[in-house]
Write a protein that holds these residues in place. Structure first.
Motif, PDB file in Angstrom:
ATOM      1  N   LEU A 292       0.830  -1.210   0.000  1.00 12.24           N
ATOM      2  CA  LEU A 292       0.000   0.000   0.000  1.00 12.24           C
ATOM      3  C   LEU A 292       0.863   1.258   0.000  1.00 12.24           C
ATOM      4  CD1 LEU A 292      -2.766   1.381   0.169  1.00 12.24           C
ATOM      5  CD2 LEU A 292      -2.625   1.148   2.665  1.00 12.24           C
ATOM      6  N   THR A 293       1.861   1.319   0.852  1.00 13.51           N
ATOM      7  CA  THR A 293       2.717   2.510   0.906  1.00 13.51           C
ATOM      8  C   THR A 293       3.553   2.637  -0.369  1.00 13.51           C
ATOM      9  OG1 THR A 293       4.409   1.262   2.146  1.00 13.51           O
ATOM     10  CG2 THR A 293       2.804   2.536   3.417  1.00 13.51           C
ATOM     11  N   HIS A 294       3.899   1.501  -0.959  1.00 12.23           N
ATOM     12  CA  HIS A 294       4.652   1.530  -2.218  1.00 12.23           C
ATOM     13  C   HIS A 294       3.785   2.105  -3.338  1.00 12.23           C
ATOM     14  CE1 HIS A 294       7.930   0.281  -4.851  1.00 12.23           C
ATOM     15  NE2 HIS A 294       7.052  -0.265  -5.661  1.00 12.23           N
ATOM     16  N   LEU A 295       2.523   1.694  -3.381  1.00 14.23           N
ATOM     17  CA  LEU A 295       1.602   2.254  -4.380  1.00 14.23           C
ATOM     18  C   LEU A 295       1.446   3.759  -4.191  1.00 14.23           C
ATOM     19  CD1 LEU A 295      -1.153  -0.522  -4.280  1.00 14.23           C
ATOM     20  CD2 LEU A 295       0.385  -0.048  -6.200  1.00 14.23           C
ATOM     21  N   ARG A 296       1.329   4.166  -2.932  1.00 13.96           N
ATOM     22  CA  ARG A 296       1.235   5.609  -2.636  1.00 13.96           C
ATOM     23  C   ARG A 296       2.459   6.342  -3.154  1.00 13.96           C
ATOM     24  NH1 ARG A 296       2.537   6.861   3.339  1.00 13.96           N
ATOM     25  NH2 ARG A 296       4.516   6.147   2.433  1.00 13.96           N
ATOM     26  N   ASP A 297       3.642   5.801  -2.863  1.00  8.82           N
ATOM     27  CA  ASP A 297       4.878   6.468  -3.261  1.00  8.82           C
ATOM     28  C   ASP A 297       5.063   6.489  -4.779  1.00  8.82           C
ATOM     29  OD1 ASP A 297       5.337   6.788  -0.570  1.00  8.82           O
ATOM     30  OD2 ASP A 297       6.787   5.140  -0.405  1.00  8.82           O
ATOM     31  N   LYS A 298       4.431   5.538  -5.462  1.00  6.56           N
ATOM     32  CA  LYS A 298       4.510   5.481  -6.923  1.00  6.56           C
ATOM     33  C   LYS A 298       3.454   6.366  -7.591  1.00  6.56           C
ATOM     34  CE  LYS A 298       7.899   2.538  -7.651  1.00  6.56           C
ATOM     35  NZ  LYS A 298       9.110   2.878  -8.452  1.00  6.56           N
ATOM     36  N   GLY A 299       2.642   7.038  -6.778  1.00  7.02           N
ATOM     37  CA  GLY A 299       1.698   7.989  -7.332  1.00  7.02           C
ATOM     38  C   GLY A 299       0.349   7.421  -7.716  1.00  7.02           C
ATOM     39  N   PHE A 300       0.000   6.242  -7.222  1.00  4.41           N
ATOM     40  CA  PHE A 300      -1.311   5.680  -7.504  1.00  4.41           C
ATOM     41  C   PHE A 300      -2.383   6.469  -6.760  1.00  4.41           C
ATOM     42  CE2 PHE A 300       1.307   2.303  -9.018  1.00  4.41           C
ATOM     43  CZ  PHE A 300       0.538   1.574  -9.922  1.00  4.41           C
ATOM     44  N   ASP A 301      -3.540   6.624  -7.385  1.00  6.70           N
ATOM     45  CA  ASP A 301      -4.648   7.382  -6.815  1.00  6.70           C
ATOM     46  C   ASP A 301      -5.265   6.585  -5.660  1.00  6.70           C
ATOM     47  OD1 ASP A 301      -6.933   8.778  -6.201  1.00  6.70           O
ATOM     48  OD2 ASP A 301      -7.753   8.754  -8.244  1.00  6.70           O
ATOM     49  N   PRO A 302      -5.190   7.072  -4.415  1.00  5.25           N
ATOM     50  CA  PRO A 302      -5.730   6.314  -3.287  1.00  5.25           C
ATOM     51  C   PRO A 302      -7.238   6.108  -3.358  1.00  5.25           C
ATOM     52  CG  PRO A 302      -5.127   8.535  -2.600  1.00  5.25           C
ATOM     53  CD  PRO A 302      -4.594   8.342  -3.978  1.00  5.25           C
ATOM     54  N   THR A 303      -7.948   6.969  -4.103  1.00  7.84           N
ATOM     55  CA  THR A 303      -9.402   6.813  -4.199  1.00  7.84           C
ATOM     56  C   THR A 303      -9.786   5.613  -5.053  1.00  7.84           C
ATOM     57  OG1 THR A 303      -9.603   8.271  -6.125  1.00  7.84           O
ATOM     58  CG2 THR A 303      -9.702   9.298  -3.946  1.00  7.84           C
ATOM     59  N   ARG A 304      -8.818   5.053  -5.771  1.00  2.00           N
ATOM     60  CA  ARG A 304      -9.068   3.849  -6.580  1.00  2.00           C
ATOM     61  C   ARG A 304      -8.608   2.591  -5.865  1.00  2.00           C
ATOM     62  NH1 ARG A 304     -10.444   4.857 -11.783  1.00  2.00           N
ATOM     63  NH2 ARG A 304      -9.625   2.879 -12.549  1.00  2.00           N
ATOM     64  N   ILE A 305      -8.236   2.722  -4.586  1.00  7.07           N
ATOM     65  CA  ILE A 305      -7.749   1.584  -3.802  1.00  7.07           C
ATOM     66  C   ILE A 305      -8.729   1.298  -2.670  1.00  7.07           C
ATOM     67  CG2 ILE A 305      -5.875   0.682  -2.385  1.00  7.07           C
ATOM     68  CD1 ILE A 305      -3.976   2.586  -3.833  1.00  7.07           C
ATOM     69  N   THR A 306      -9.152   0.042  -2.563  1.00  8.11           N
ATOM     70  CA  THR A 306      -9.989  -0.418  -1.456  1.00  8.11           C
ATOM     71  C   THR A 306      -9.193  -1.429  -0.643  1.00  8.11           C
ATOM     72  OG1 THR A 306     -12.000  -0.144  -2.768  1.00  8.11           O
ATOM     73  CG2 THR A 306     -12.161  -1.506  -0.792  1.00  8.11           C
TER      74      THR A 306
END
Length: 256
Positions: free
Chosen positions: A116-130
């Motif tokens: 999860l933190t890796h996705l955040r750091d890679k710029g993934f949109d958190p609103t598309r993550i459940t």
């Protein structure tokens, strides 16, 4: 470097290792001697829970379940522990247009928090993550305050209903799958947790043809693929070594 008792029998240990912290990817594990000397003889495998490249450190998260983890829970800052890592394969990241679902059961939070933190750091949109996170009871749900900072959709379940929805996290997952049926081709799922939970995730992935990666937590006597003591049977009838070909597998390609 540090030790934190998160619950009576759940610990987070932070280790200094420039080599591991800079190379680790979500899904990798370390294979560790829980103390110096030859007893216990076999190493223990732990998913990497997080890394801090600036501090050259990484964390592991574990529950005391046997002699090895009980010994490790008594480790103190300053001790040197013989550790191999990062080992195994890692989660494959999706394209940024995908909807992402993470499904953690109990201590399965360890590698999925790193993801999860890796996705955040890679710029993934958190609103598309459940993030679906289940445990036996409220006291076993960890890091809840940290989720608020990342702002993903968090769905909690507990077996006893003490927090979130009452029931198994796989039941909630099935409900979400049925609700989002039209989005299956544009979604990817990542999961880690107890064996029975992952067996259910594998069954559901096959039933609905879901792109689902699961991280297995088999005991790994050698950790390097030599002993074949951690195998899982794949859908083609062959056996795969969790430590060498895994620990991350396509949920549709293994029989648990």
């Amino acid at each position: 470097v540090s030790k934190e008792a998160l619950r009576d029998n759940i610990f987070k240990l932070t280790f200094s290792s420039p080599f591991i912290s800079k190379r680790a990817k979500p899904g990798n594990f370390v294979h560790m001697r829980v103390r110096s000397g030859d007893h216990p003889l076999l190493r223990r495998a732990f998913s990497i829970h997080s890394t801090d490249k600036n501090k050259n450190s990484f964390d592991i998260l574990f529950r005391v379940v046997g002699k090895g983890t009980e010994i490790l829970s008594r480790a103190n800052p300053g001790e040197l522990l013989d550790t191999l890592g990062p080992m195994g394969n890692s989660f494959t990241l999706p394209s940024k247009n995908k909807k992402i679902m993470l499904v953690a059961g109990g201590m399965g939070i360890a590698p999925l928090w790193f993801l999860l933190t890796h996705l955040r750091d890679k710029g993934f949109d958190p609103t598309r993550i459940t993030f679906l996170y289940g445990a036996r009871t409220k006291g076993e749900l960890l890091s809840l305050q940290k989720f608020k900072k990342i702002k993903v959709q968090l769905i909690l379940t507990t077996d006893d209903g003490s927090m979130g929805e009452k029931g198994l996290v796989t039941n909630t997952f099935l409900r979400e799958v049925k609700k989002r049926k039209q989005d299956h081709s544009n979604s990817i799922i990542y999961s880690c947790g107890p064996q029975m939970m992952l067996a259910k995730m594998s069954d559901l992935a096959k039933e609905f043809n879901l792109a689902c990666q699961i991280s297995l937590e088999n005991h790994m006597p050698c950790g390097v693929g030599a002993c074949w003591g951690c195998v899982v049977k794949s859908s083609d009838g062959k056996y795969r070594r969790v430590c060498a070909e895994g620990p991350v597998f396509d949920a549709r390609e293994v029989n648990l």
